[in-house]
Write a protein that holds these residues in place. Structure first.
Motif, PDB file in Angstrom:
ATOM      1  N   SER A  33       7.766 -27.414  -5.541  1.00 16.81           N
ATOM      2  CA  SER A  33       6.726 -27.473  -6.563  1.00 16.81           C
ATOM      3  C   SER A  33       6.325 -26.044  -6.938  1.00 16.81           C
ATOM      4  O   SER A  33       5.328 -25.521  -6.440  1.00 16.81           O
ATOM      5  CB  SER A  33       5.524 -28.267  -6.031  1.00 16.81           C
ATOM      6  OG  SER A  33       4.548 -28.402  -7.029  1.00 16.81           O
TER       7      SER A  33
ATOM      8  N   ALA B  36       2.830 -27.528  -0.981  1.00 13.98           N
ATOM      9  CA  ALA B  36       3.789 -28.458  -1.589  1.00 13.98           C
ATOM     10  C   ALA B  36       5.190 -27.854  -1.641  1.00 13.98           C
ATOM     11  O   ALA B  36       5.356 -26.687  -2.010  1.00 13.98           O
ATOM     12  CB  ALA B  36       3.331 -28.851  -2.988  1.00 13.98           C
TER      13      ALA B  36
ATOM     14  N   HIS C  33       9.774 -36.236  -3.608  1.00 16.91           N
ATOM     15  CA  HIS C  33       9.507 -34.918  -3.024  1.00 16.91           C
ATOM     16  C   HIS C  33       9.825 -33.764  -3.971  1.00 16.91           C
ATOM     17  O   HIS C  33       9.608 -32.610  -3.629  1.00 16.91           O
ATOM     18  CB  HIS C  33      10.267 -34.748  -1.693  1.00 16.91           C
ATOM     19  CG  HIS C  33      11.736 -34.500  -1.859  1.00 16.91           C
ATOM     20  ND1 HIS C  33      12.630 -35.533  -2.035  1.00 16.91           N
ATOM     21  CD2 HIS C  33      12.459 -33.360  -1.875  1.00 16.91           C
ATOM     22  CE1 HIS C  33      13.857 -35.027  -2.152  1.00 16.91           C
ATOM     23  NE2 HIS C  33      13.769 -33.707  -2.057  1.00 16.91           N
TER      24      HIS C  33
ATOM     25  N   ASP D 292       9.088 -31.935  -7.649  1.00 13.80           N
ATOM     26  CA  ASP D 292       8.170 -31.818  -8.775  1.00 13.80           C
ATOM     27  C   ASP D 292       9.016 -31.610 -10.040  1.00 13.80           C
ATOM     28  O   ASP D 292       9.748 -30.638 -10.139  1.00 13.80           O
ATOM     29  CB  ASP D 292       7.245 -30.626  -8.544  1.00 13.80           C
ATOM     30  CG  ASP D 292       6.223 -30.413  -9.634  1.00 13.80           C
ATOM     31  OD1 ASP D 292       6.334 -31.036 -10.702  1.00 13.80           O
ATOM     32  OD2 ASP D 292       5.307 -29.613  -9.420  1.00 13.80           O
TER      33      ASP D 292
END
Length: 131
Positions: free
Chosen positions: A20, A17, A120, A122
């Motif tokens: 993140s 990810a 996109h 976090d």
């Protein structure tokens, strides 16, 4: 947190990810977080804490809105930079990067003040690393 050494390369390889952060360890009341980044984050500010960046791999750009105007700092591999508390900033990595950050435990990745958060990015306080 682990009582064994943590290989940052292995930690980074354990997730895909982008934007993140993963918490690899804690130092007193601070999280040590690693993240893979590519493209742009959002303009945001942390009102009560500085934010420390170390570029592990790649190149990170941090645009800053300072009282004297706007500027962008470019951090190459091995470079560090601290964004002072309250300064609006927008990290980006045009070609991708891996970074390490120190932030007080519980600090949201999008700070206290921010633009609308795109899918996109976090917006949490980081995730525990599962290696």
């Amino acid at each position: 947190m682990s009582d064994e050494p943590i290989a940052l390369g292995k930690a980074l390889a354990s997730f895909d990810a982008l934007w993140s952060p993963r918490i690899v360890t804690r130092v007193n009341d601070y999280d040590v977080r690693v993240a893979k980044v590519d493209g742009e984050h959002i303009w945001h500010a942390h009102d009560d804490t500085d934010e420390f960046f170390l570029v592990i791999d790649g190149e990170l750009h941090i645009s800053l809105r300072e009282p004297t105007g706007r500027r962008t700092v470019v951090l190459s591999q091995g470079s560090v930079f601290t964004v002072p508390r309250g300064v609006e900033h927008k990290p980006s990595a045009p070609s991708g990067a891996a970074i390490l950050m120190f932030e007080p435990t519980g600090t949201a990745t999008v700070g206290d003040r921010h633009e609308e958060v795109p899918s996109h990015v976090d917006a949490t306080t980081g995730h525990a690393l599962h290696s």
